[in-house]
Design an enzyme around this catalytic site. Structure first.
Site, mmCIF file in Angstrom:
data_model
loop_
_atom_site.group_PDB
_atom_site.id
_atom_site.type_symbol
_atom_site.label_atom_id
_atom_site.label_comp_id
_atom_site.label_asym_id
_atom_site.label_seq_id
_atom_site.Cartn_x
_atom_site.Cartn_y
_atom_site.Cartn_z
ATOM 1 N N HIS A 173 -74.782 -7.493 46.655
ATOM 2 C CA HIS A 173 -74.197 -6.912 45.446
ATOM 3 C C HIS A 173 -73.302 -7.921 44.720
ATOM 4 O O HIS A 173 -72.867 -8.919 45.295
ATOM 5 C CB HIS A 173 -73.376 -5.674 45.821
ATOM 6 C CG HIS A 173 -72.239 -5.988 46.742
ATOM 7 N ND1 HIS A 173 -71.021 -6.490 46.309
ATOM 8 C CD2 HIS A 173 -72.128 -5.896 48.091
ATOM 9 C CE1 HIS A 173 -70.235 -6.690 47.329
ATOM 10 N NE2 HIS A 173 -70.870 -6.344 48.442
ATOM 11 N N GLU A 249 -72.830 -1.682 54.691
ATOM 12 C CA GLU A 249 -71.942 -2.688 55.281
ATOM 13 C C GLU A 249 -71.288 -2.156 56.556
ATOM 14 O O GLU A 249 -71.212 -0.951 56.791
ATOM 15 C CB GLU A 249 -70.878 -3.100 54.256
ATOM 16 C CG GLU A 249 -69.905 -4.179 54.715
ATOM 17 C CD GLU A 249 -70.571 -5.484 55.147
ATOM 18 O OE1 GLU A 249 -71.157 -5.492 56.254
ATOM 19 O OE2 GLU A 249 -70.495 -6.476 54.395
#
Length: 365
Positions: A173, A249
C-alpha cells in the site's frame, strides 16, 4: 527473442573476509521477467571478491541464455562497476584475475550501471539465501528459471516446473500518517487511511500495472490503506477488488502506534525476546511464525481459486516478505534483510506442481 537484458549481481561476506556468497540474475529489460538466476556460497572471501564472483555468474547466465542480446550490468558495488567501466584502476591482486575474466566474458557495448542497494535487492536476497542454506546444512546453491537445462538435484527450492503458472503481483500500500511517523501499524492499530502522497503512489502503481498488462484479478487485505490502494488500481484496470483476510498485516498488539525507540524504552525485555525468536509475539499481538502460516494458507487459497492467472495482491510489508521467504525456501531471518518501499511491486510465479520463482522485488513505479 529477447533483445535487451539486464544482469543484476551482488556478493557479500559475513566477516569480510568470512563466509561469502554471490547472487546473480538476468532479466528481460522490456518485461522485467527473470530469465535465470543463481546464488552460491564460495567459501571464505572478502566482499569485493564475492561481488566479482556475482558478476561472473551473471555473465555465465547471459552467455548460456541470451548471448545475442544487448547487455546492461547493474550492481550496487561502485568499485566493481567503475573498474569494469575502465574508470578506476584495479589495485588489489586478488581481484585482477576476476576482473580480467569478467572483461573477457562481457560483450562489446556492455553498459555498466551503478544502482543504490535497495534497487539490487533481488540479487542480494539470492546471495543471503545461499549463505543461509549452507549455514542450515543445505547445499549453499540456489538456482532459478532455466529454459535450457533443468537445475541440478542439489538446488534448493527448485524442480523441473511443469503445467500452468500462477503469478502473484504483490503491491504494498501507499504511505499513511503512520508510515510517515515510522510507527508500528499492524492489524490491531487505528487502521489509518492513505495520505494524499499515498494516493498518488497508488495512482502511479496503477498506471505502471496498466502499462505492463496481464492483471486478471485483484485481491486486498481488509485494512483501509490496502483497500484504498486496491480501489485506485481497480478503477484504472476496470477490475473489482476481492478481500483476502490472510494477507493482512501482523498484529503488533500493544506496540501498534509506537516507534521502535518507544518500544525499546517501554518494553525492552519483550522486544529483545521478539527479535530473538519468530515464535515470540509482541504483548497482545501475533508472532511471525503465526503470520507465516496464515499467509501460506492465503497463498494456497489464491493458487487454487486463481490457478493459471495473474493476480494483484495488495498487502503489507510482513505478508509480502513472508511470501518472498516461502518462494526462496529461506529461513525466517531473511525477512529482516529485505526492504519494501511504499507502493512497491514484487512478483512471484508459482507452477502447478509446486516450484516457484521470484520475478522481481521492490520495484517502485
Amino acid at each position: 527473442m529477447t533483445s535487451r537484458v539486464i544482469i543484476e549481481a551482488d556478493g557479500g561476506s559475513r566477516g569480510n573476509p568470512g563466509p561469502a556468497s554471490y547472487g546473480a540474475l538476468i532479466r528481460d529489460a522490456d518485461t522485467g521477467i527473470v530469465i535465470a538466476e543463481r546464488g552460491e556460497t564460495i567459501g571464505v572471501a572478502t566482499n569485493n571478491v564475492a561481488e566479482y564472483n556475482g558478476l561472473i555468474a551473471g555473465l555465465e547466465l547471459f552467455g548460456a541464455h541470451t548471448p545475442d542480446a544487448q547487455l546492461e550490468v547493474r550492481m550496487d558495488s561502485k568499485l566493481v562497476i567503475e573498474q569494469m567501466a575502465g574508470r578506476w584502476k584495479i589495485k588489489h591482486p586478488s581481484m585482477r584475475p576476476l576482473a580480467e575474466r569478467a572483461r573477457q566474458m562481457a560483450p562489446a557495448g556492455t553498459v555498466w550501471t551503478w544502482v543504490p542497494r535497495e534497487q539490487n535487492a533481488a540479487a542480494d536476497a539470492l546471495a543471503n539465501a545461499a549463505l543461509d542454506s549452507a549455514r542450515d546444512g543445505g547445499s549453499g546453491l540456489i538456482t532459478g528459471p532455466d529454459p535450457v537445462a533443468a537445475p541440478t538435484p542439489a538446488a534448493t527450492g527448485w524442480g523441473a516446473a511443469t503445467g500452468a503458472a500462477t503469478t502473484l503481483v504483490l503491491l504494498r500500500h501507499g504511505v499513511t500518517p503512520a508510515t510517515e511517523r515510522k510507527v508500528f501499524s499492524g492489524s490491531g492499530s487505528s487502521d489509518p487511511a492513505l495520505t494524499e502522497a499515498g494516493m498518488e503512489q497508488a495512482r502511479r502503481a496503477a498506471h505502471w500495472l496498466q502499462a505492463h498488462g496481464g492483471i486478471e484479478a485483484i485481491v486486498a487485505s481488509p485494512m483501509r490503506r490496502t483497500r484504498q490502494t486496491a480501489a485506485i488500481v481497480g478503477e484504472t484496470l476496470g477490475l473489482p477488488v476481492e478481500i483476502e483476510d490472510g494477507v493482512v498485516e501482523t498484529n503488533f498488539g500493544d506496540w501498534d502506534g509506537h516507534t521502535f525507540a518507544e518500544i525499546q524504552e517501554r518494553w525492552g525485555e519483550e522486544l529483545t525476546a521478539w527479535l530473538a525468536s519468530s515464535a515470540v509475539a509482541p504483548p497482545g499481538g501475533e508472532a511471525f511464525d503465526v503470520v507465516y502460516e496464515r499467509v501460506a494458507a492465503a497463498r494456497d487459497r489464491l493458487l487454487q481459486t486463481h490457478a493459471g492467472r495473474t493476480v494483484l495482491v495488495v498487502s503489507h510489508v510482513t505478508p509480502i516478505k513472508m511470501l518472498v521467504r516461502r518462494v526462496l525456501d529461506a529461513p525466517m531471518d531473511v525477512i529482516h534483510k529485505m526492504e519494501l518501499s511504499p507502493a512497491s511491486i514484487t512478483t512471484i510465479q508459482w507452477w502447478s506442481d509446486g516450484p516457484g520463482s521470484l520475478r522481481n522485488f521492490n520495484v517502485v513505479p
